[in-house]
Enzyme design. Structure first.
Site, mmCIF file in Angstrom:
data_model
loop_
_atom_site.group_PDB
_atom_site.id
_atom_site.type_symbol
_atom_site.label_atom_id
_atom_site.label_comp_id
_atom_site.label_asym_id
_atom_site.label_seq_id
_atom_site.Cartn_x
_atom_site.Cartn_y
_atom_site.Cartn_z
ATOM 1 N N CYS A 72 -2.239 -0.026 7.184
ATOM 2 C CA CYS A 72 -1.412 1.174 7.032
ATOM 3 C C CYS A 72 -1.375 1.991 8.313
ATOM 4 C CB CYS A 72 -1.915 2.010 5.862
ATOM 5 S SG CYS A 72 -1.690 1.171 4.279
ATOM 6 N N GLU A 120 1.038 3.936 1.762
ATOM 7 C CA GLU A 120 1.567 4.370 3.049
ATOM 8 C C GLU A 120 2.724 3.494 3.498
ATOM 9 O OE1 GLU A 120 -2.922 5.255 3.045
ATOM 10 O OE2 GLU A 120 -1.593 3.681 2.332
ATOM 11 N N HIS A 141 0.863 -1.187 0.000
ATOM 12 C CA HIS A 141 0.000 0.000 0.000
ATOM 13 C C HIS A 141 0.896 1.233 0.000
ATOM 14 C CE1 HIS A 141 -3.928 -1.907 1.706
ATOM 15 N NE2 HIS A 141 -3.320 -2.718 0.845
ATOM 16 N N CYS A 170 -5.921 2.425 5.659
ATOM 17 C CA CYS A 170 -6.608 1.208 6.078
ATOM 18 C C CYS A 170 -6.002 0.744 7.410
ATOM 19 C CB CYS A 170 -6.467 0.131 4.997
ATOM 20 S SG CYS A 170 -4.821 -0.624 4.936
#
Length: 165
Positions: free
Chosen positions: A95, A64, A62, A92
């Site tokens: 993250c 991040e 992801h 999320c």
């Protein structure tokens, strides 16, 4: 100039706009619609990341997480005290957990989980999952205690050269 809430600066807005620009460009490059920046306490970008899940076949890639990994490499430490994470969308749970482990001080995000759901990325199930009893989860999670279960922790505690975190 700060927002009505008194916490966001023009620099915060500029970094967040940069994250949104990177996310949009990532879509054009075949990636997901997410990007993030990690900015040091002195205002320097120390990590950037875009969503690389499908590109790298890595569900943990992801934006991040990618940005935090890059920032840690830049500063040579796993802790990013004083840093701010700017992300194109609300982090999320994975993250956000990575953000907490990295000891990042602040997070700013542009779009929220509802915007992401309308865009085909509905993380609400993950947010809700952790509030439910594990017996209701689709993935089964079990404890299987073996005699050596505590051995790694004992080795850790007896290692005088360990780096605590």
């Amino acid at each position: 100039m700060t927002s009505a809430g008194g916490f966001a600066t023009d620099a915060d807005r500029a970094f967040l706009e940069r994250a949104v620009e990177l996310a949009t460009a990532n879509v054009a490059a075949g990636g997901g619609p997410f990007a993030a920046l990690v900015v040091s306490a002195d205002g320097e970008i120390i990590g950037e990341g875009t969503n690389r899940v499908t590109r790298d076949l890595d569900p943990s890639a992801h934006a991040e997480v990618v940005a935090i990994r890059a920032a840690c490499q830049t500063v040579g430490d796993f802790a990013l005290h004083g840093a701010t994470l700017y992300t194109s969308c609300e982090p999320c749970p994975m993250c956000m957990a990575t953000t907490l482990w990295a000891r990042i001080d602040r997070v700013f995000y542009a779009a929220d989980r509802d915007d992401a759901a309308r865009g085909g990325f509905d993380d609400r199930e993950f947010y809700d999952l952790f509030t439910r009893d594990r017996s209701t989860w689709d993935v089964r999670v079990h404890t299987l205690r073996v005699p050596t279960a505590e051995q790694p922790f004992q080795a850790w505690l007896s290692n005088e050269t360990r780096t605590d975190y």
